[in-house]
Enzyme design. Structure first.
Site, PDB file in Angstrom:
ATOM      1  N   LYS A 110      57.520  44.581  21.155  1.00 22.76           N
ATOM      2  CA  LYS A 110      57.677  45.012  22.543  1.00 22.76           C
ATOM      3  C   LYS A 110      58.433  43.908  23.275  1.00 22.76           C
ATOM      4  O   LYS A 110      57.942  42.786  23.397  1.00 22.76           O
ATOM      5  CB  LYS A 110      56.327  45.264  23.200  1.00 22.76           C
ATOM      6  CG  LYS A 110      56.464  45.747  24.642  1.00 22.76           C
ATOM      7  CD  LYS A 110      55.124  45.791  25.358  1.00 22.76           C
ATOM      8  CE  LYS A 110      55.361  46.136  26.825  1.00 22.76           C
ATOM      9  NZ  LYS A 110      54.136  45.974  27.638  1.00 22.76           N
TER      10      LYS A 110
ATOM     11  N   GLY B 238      49.768  45.780  36.122  1.00 22.09           N
ATOM     12  CA  GLY B 238      48.448  45.483  36.653  1.00 22.09           C
ATOM     13  C   GLY B 238      48.207  45.925  38.080  1.00 22.09           C
ATOM     14  O   GLY B 238      47.153  45.643  38.644  1.00 22.09           O
TER      15      GLY B 238
ATOM     16  N   ALA C 181      52.745  50.369  32.171  1.00 23.49           N
ATOM     17  CA  ALA C 181      52.419  49.567  33.363  1.00 23.49           C
ATOM     18  C   ALA C 181      52.225  50.401  34.619  1.00 23.49           C
ATOM     19  O   ALA C 181      52.969  51.338  34.887  1.00 23.49           O
ATOM     20  CB  ALA C 181      53.453  48.481  33.624  1.00 23.49           C
ATOM     21  N   GLY C 182      51.197  50.018  35.369  1.00 25.73           N
ATOM     22  CA  GLY C 182      50.935  50.605  36.671  1.00 25.73           C
ATOM     23  C   GLY C 182      49.949  51.748  36.686  1.00 25.73           C
ATOM     24  O   GLY C 182      49.442  52.131  37.741  1.00 25.73           O
TER      25      GLY C 182
ATOM     26  N   ASN D  55      46.518  48.834  30.075  1.00 22.91           N
ATOM     27  CA  ASN D  55      45.547  47.784  29.792  1.00 22.91           C
ATOM     28  C   ASN D  55      44.563  47.610  30.947  1.00 22.91           C
ATOM     29  O   ASN D  55      43.362  47.851  30.820  1.00 22.91           O
ATOM     30  CB  ASN D  55      46.279  46.478  29.503  1.00 22.91           C
ATOM     31  CG  ASN D  55      45.345  45.298  29.229  1.00 22.91           C
ATOM     32  OD1 ASN D  55      45.753  44.158  29.298  1.00 22.91           O
ATOM     33  ND2 ASN D  55      44.090  45.546  28.920  1.00 22.91           N
ATOM     34  N   THR D  56      45.094  47.223  32.109  1.00 22.70           N
ATOM     35  CA  THR D  56      44.243  46.859  33.242  1.00 22.70           C
ATOM     36  C   THR D  56      43.341  48.002  33.688  1.00 22.70           C
ATOM     37  O   THR D  56      42.190  47.773  34.071  1.00 22.70           O
ATOM     38  CB  THR D  56      45.108  46.394  34.431  1.00 22.70           C
ATOM     39  OG1 THR D  56      46.027  45.404  33.970  1.00 22.70           O
ATOM     40  CG2 THR D  56      44.253  45.789  35.534  1.00 22.70           C
TER      41      THR D  56
END
Length: 283
Positions: free
Chosen positions: A123, A184, A210-211, A232-233
């Protein structure tokens, strides 16, 4: 009647496309949900959440692993079953193309040490913006071109720019990873229409990365044709990570099935679902 009539067999049987697997450079994956490994409260919580998600691809920051090894501290990578999971090393923390290339090379070595000798996935992240963590398009394109020529399977993380996405596809990237919103942030799909254009204009898998903050956002991305979601977050920082991991798994599955089944065309006027015949006319 124990058998299905020929008339209905095709429909019943199985629209195979609904159950199709995610394919990146001839490698097939059971799940379309990918997970990161940071921000969990502890390793146990991370392992249990990843297992609950049934994700196939797990991304790990090469820089973080190298640092933890240097200080002799345990890291999550040692607690996961790499016979079932596919490692996607990432170049997080790199501000230049040169840094990213160096870490990508270390990432491939990390894959080999885990026994994934044919895993040349990386990545690619080149981020010079320390406040909003927006990727550098020029550095990303430069690093991607170098790595592709050396037979890396490059999954570049980009701002959702349709032109850049097409350029990366044309130089040989096997997947494009546009952000939904900053890393995040939990802001969801702030770039919905750009992502939709990228999906329509490219032939390689598009992974929204992301986001994403909640399951409905992952579902919405899948409903417009995204090939997968990386997050992830949203799981790590939720109140109950294992439960959120399951929610994300189901939302990705649901969104994909919805997209593949063929969404109805929107109508300006209402369309009655019941027949009008048999209803007495008013005099």
């Amino acid at each position: 009647m124990n058998t299905i009539s020929a008339k209905y067999k095709k429909d019943f049987n199985m629209d195979k496309s609904i159950e199709e697997k995610l394919v990146i450079r001839n490698k097939r994956f059971q799940s379309r949900l990918m997970l990161g490994t940071g921000k969990y409260r502890n390793i146990k919580e991370a392992v249990e959440s990843i297992e609950k998600s049934e994700a196939s691809i797990i991304t790990v920051a090469v820089r973080k692993i190298e640092y933890l090894k240097k200080i002799g501290k345990s890291n999550l990578i040692d607690f996961l079953d790499w016979n079932k999971l596919w490692l996607l090393p990432n170049t997080a923390g790199c501000q230049t193309a040169e840094e990213a290339v160096r870490l990508a090379t270390l990432g491939i070595e990390m894959n080999k040490k885990l026994g994934q000798l044919e895993n040349n996935f990386v990545k690619l992240e080149v981020i010079s913006d320390s406040k909003y963590l927006l990727p550098d398009p020029i550095g990303t394109l430069k690093a991607a071109e170098y790595l592709v020529k050396r037979n890396f399977t490059v999954l570049p993380y980009i701002y959702p720019d349709p032109i850049l996405a097409k350029q990366l596809e044309e130089i040989g990237c096997h997947t494009i990873m546009p952000l939904g919103s900053p890393i995040g942030s939990g802001q969801g799909l702030q770039n919905f229409y750009n992502i939709k254009v990228i999906i329509e204009n490219t032939k390689v898998p598009i992974i929204v990365d992301a986001g994403i903050g909640q399951a409905s956002e992952a579902n919405a991305a899948m409903e417009i044709g995204a090939s997968g979601i990386l997050l992830n977050t949203a799981i790590a920082k939720s109140g109950q990570p294992k439960l959120m991991a399951e929610a994300m798994k189901l939302s990705v599955i649901s969104g994909r099935k919805c997209y593949t089944s063929g969404i109805m065309t929107k109508q300006i006027q209402g369309q009655a679902s019941s027949p009008y015949y048999g209803i007495p006319k008013l005099q």
